[in-house]
Scaffold this motif. Sequence first.
Motif, PDB file in Angstrom:
ATOM      1  N   LYS A 149      67.672 -71.293  64.817  1.00 51.07           N
ATOM      2  CA  LYS A 149      68.930 -72.047  64.687  1.00 51.07           C
ATOM      3  C   LYS A 149      68.712 -73.436  64.106  1.00 51.07           C
ATOM      4  N   GLY A 150      67.451 -73.887  64.142  1.00 51.80           N
ATOM      5  CA  GLY A 150      67.160 -75.217  63.635  1.00 51.80           C
ATOM      6  C   GLY A 150      65.864 -75.740  64.212  1.00 51.80           C
ATOM      7  N   ALA A 151      65.517 -76.968  63.850  1.00 55.26           N
ATOM      8  CA  ALA A 151      64.261 -77.564  64.311  1.00 55.26           C
ATOM      9  C   ALA A 151      64.267 -77.736  65.821  1.00 55.26           C
ATOM     10  N   LEU A 152      63.114 -77.477  66.432  1.00 60.07           N
ATOM     11  CA  LEU A 152      62.971 -77.632  67.882  1.00 60.07           C
ATOM     12  C   LEU A 152      62.512 -79.044  68.223  1.00 60.07           C
ATOM     13  N   PRO A 153      62.860 -79.518  69.407  1.00 59.98           N
ATOM     14  CA  PRO A 153      62.352 -80.833  69.843  1.00 59.98           C
ATOM     15  C   PRO A 153      60.881 -80.707  70.214  1.00 59.98           C
ATOM     16  N   SER A 154      60.136 -81.779  70.091  1.00 62.31           N
ATOM     17  CA  SER A 154      58.745 -81.785  70.516  1.00 62.31           C
ATOM     18  C   SER A 154      58.694 -82.142  71.989  1.00 62.31           C
ATOM     19  N   GLU A 155      57.517 -81.919  72.582  1.00 59.80           N
ATOM     20  CA  GLU A 155      57.367 -82.271  73.993  1.00 59.80           C
ATOM     21  C   GLU A 155      57.485 -83.778  74.194  1.00 59.80           C
TER      22      GLU A 155
ATOM     23  N   PRO B 168      75.811 -76.234  77.888  1.00 62.38           N
ATOM     24  CA  PRO B 168      76.852 -76.689  76.940  1.00 62.38           C
ATOM     25  C   PRO B 168      76.630 -78.114  76.466  1.00 62.38           C
ATOM     26  N   ASP B 169      75.981 -78.915  77.302  1.00 56.13           N
ATOM     27  CA  ASP B 169      75.708 -80.307  76.912  1.00 56.13           C
ATOM     28  C   ASP B 169      74.509 -80.305  75.950  1.00 56.13           C
ATOM     29  N   PRO B 170      74.675 -80.686  74.666  1.00 52.55           N
ATOM     30  CA  PRO B 170      73.581 -80.644  73.691  1.00 52.55           C
ATOM     31  C   PRO B 170      72.349 -81.444  74.128  1.00 52.55           C
ATOM     32  N   ALA B 171      72.559 -82.591  74.783  1.00 56.22           N
ATOM     33  CA  ALA B 171      71.434 -83.420  75.205  1.00 56.22           C
ATOM     34  C   ALA B 171      70.602 -82.699  76.260  1.00 56.22           C
ATOM     35  N   LYS B 172      71.289 -82.078  77.226  1.00 57.37           N
ATOM     36  CA  LYS B 172      70.556 -81.347  78.273  1.00 57.37           C
ATOM     37  C   LYS B 172      69.827 -80.143  77.665  1.00 57.37           C
ATOM     38  N   ARG B 173      70.522 -79.446  76.740  1.00 56.33           N
ATOM     39  CA  ARG B 173      69.913 -78.274  76.109  1.00 56.33           C
ATOM     40  C   ARG B 173      68.631 -78.661  75.385  1.00 56.33           C
ATOM     41  N   LEU B 174      68.666 -79.701  74.561  1.00 57.54           N
ATOM     42  CA  LEU B 174      67.481 -80.125  73.823  1.00 57.54           C
ATOM     43  C   LEU B 174      66.384 -80.602  74.761  1.00 57.54           C
ATOM     44  N   ASN B 175      66.766 -81.257  75.846  1.00 53.20           N
ATOM     45  CA  ASN B 175      65.770 -81.745  76.793  1.00 53.20           C
ATOM     46  C   ASN B 175      65.070 -80.582  77.501  1.00 53.20           C
TER      47      ASN B 175
END
Length: 788
Positions: A690-696, A758-765
């Motif tokens: 779906k797109g770039a993943l966050p790093s640790e 649903p919260d994008p910030a929580k999902r990425l975290n």
Amino acid sequence: MPQFLLELFSEEIPARMQKKAAEDLKKLLMDALSKAGFLPAGIETFSAPRRLVAVVEGLPERTADVREERKGPRTDAPTQAIEGFLRGAGLSDISQARVVNDPKKGDFYVADLVKPGRATPDALAEIVPDIIRNFPWPKSMRWGEGSLRWVRPLHRILAVFDGQIVPFEVDGIAATNISEGHRFHGTGPFEVKDFDDYEAKLTAAHVVLDRDERKARIKADAITLCQARNLELIEDEGLLEEVCGLVDEPHVIMGDMDKAFLDLPPEVIRLTLRVNQKYFVVRDPATGGLAPHFIIVSNVKARDGGQKIAAGNARVLAARLNDARYFWDLDRKASLESRVPKLDTLVFHEKLGSVGDKVRRIAALAGEIAPLVGADVAIAQQAALLAKADLTTEMVGEFPELQGVMGRYYQLHEAVLRRATGEGDLAQQGGGGIAPSVGFADSSPASQGSTGLVANKIIADAIRDHYKPVGPSDQVPSEPVAMAVALADKLDTLTGFFAIGEKPTGSGDPFALRRAALGVIRIVRGANFCFSLNTLLRKPTARIDIALYNALTELKPALPKVEESRLSFLAQKAEDFQNFLNNPNNAGIDFKNSEYGKGLSSEEAGIVVSIWQTREAVVDFILERLRVALRDEGFAPDVLEAAFAIEDDDINRIVARVTALAGFLKTEDGTNLTAGIKRASNILAAEAKKGALPSELSLDPALCVLAEEQALQAALAEAQNALPDLVGQQDFDSAMRVLASLRAPVDAFFEAVLVNDPDPAKRLNRLALLTAFKHAASQVADFSKLAG
């Protein structure tokens, strides 16, 4: 059921070929009979000096009829098609075929064909000649006017099925039911009906057909003779295999030799007896040394109990040992040091220079390895320079198997001679003009011995042991200097031959490079050394004397013209080439035109790349042999895949990783944690689409609001702090326990936390949390490679 007996009678078959020939005959018969429609109950084969024998049990009198349905054209097909079907099926009229209905294709003709079986003797009369004509002897010959090739002239073929001769002929030799026994003690030709009759008459004619029975008789009789004189037989399975192929009926005799020969090195005596004369060696248990006796296996039963045979063999042996004594005395007149220059006259390989070139490279690399294995640098270098010097001696020229062994004797003799003649302690002498900087200083570590004689013994042992291990059952060097020289020798061989493109293939390894790689592995594992193979091959001296010297051998004539400082510069550029490859900004850029390749000509750039490729290929080859060795030790392929996926070239660290991982996976924590890692990997793989993943590194503890994600974040922080040190210390058992501590918080996280919040910030975290979890596990192994 009827039995088939086959004997191929010839002049004496070389002993080394007999066992394999019997195995080949069994396989060829089984394959041919199966193809002809037979299913024999069993095939047994035998070999003796003048015969190959096979007995096939359970053959029918004829093969079974073969029934076949041949599908023809549709019933409304053109006349020409139907006539062609009749011709092919051998039918005279279409009424001889039956009509079969196919719901989709309609009615069509089918012919029921029966191929009558054949009489077994007729089938054998075709099978056996083909086997004889195409028998896979390693070497064969023709004789007389015939065209048949056989290992030695073939005189007779015995082929009997159910008591009757199988009629066939090969190159003018007709099959019969006649055989004969011992060349000297036999009673002439005799007829046979079956195998029992054949074996009984052979026994009466002084032939022991069963190879294992001959071996057992030789061994038992030899032991009995030795015990009668309070001696011990030195068992030699290889010689026993060979000798049992030289005799039809073994007669064991003990001979005596002059005691004066016992002052020769025991290895020389044993090899002379074994290789030249095929004698077994005898030990005196009272002294632990060799006894002045030997064991002969004769094919003749002597009337005097073998006294004349023993005396004649003793005279022949005395001549052989006198030759050995001459070589021994002659060789000791020159020191090994004085022989080193002669190594420049011996070719190691056309593209890799002389043996002298090789020992200089080995000495340089041994000096680099010595500190890593706890050896004295100067002693290791001196031992390497002398390691191959005995190749110029007469004794090793006569017995190549004694290379290294004789070098040790000559080096020890030289030390004793110097001390006896008052030439001084070796510790006060330099390298004998070979390498003045390499001597035996009084500052040598106590573990190496600081006195000249002790240091000299270390060198002597290293000369003998640096070839080890030669095979899987051979011991590895146990003394640090010997290990340093052995590793240097094997690494030089690997690097040199890889540089000239002489890599092993699936069908061949003419330079024994697999054995060299396994030798490196066994030495490193046996002593539990910890060092990077890549780092070792990049050592300053090693770079010049191994990788560069051997790279691009077609350019070798130009290399001596290059100053050593330039060689060092080029070797260092190989390090720059690795950095060049690691930099993603260099995609599509030629190395020579990059900032890393500044100052290089096109030819030099090619040398740099070859140096790097050679190093990488050698390390990859050694690690692949390590993987194979560990698989043979019983480690599962997926465990090896997971452990080897972590970039590492420290042999013992890899072994520790594999061992710990295999043990961890047998525990409940290991099984569940692996499932958790795979689940995390699957989630991350799906999100990556779906797109770039966050790093640790983008993980924000403040966004971990649920107790379960807070617990996992805290556990991961502790694991990330502990794992690097544990992995660096090769404490993989503790590293696995750290990973096991993550099991509970990981299980709780997946039970209670919705990653795709649903919260994008929580999902990425939460994705960053899973990334950190996956990264922590990847420091130990790549768990995604595990099965299940």
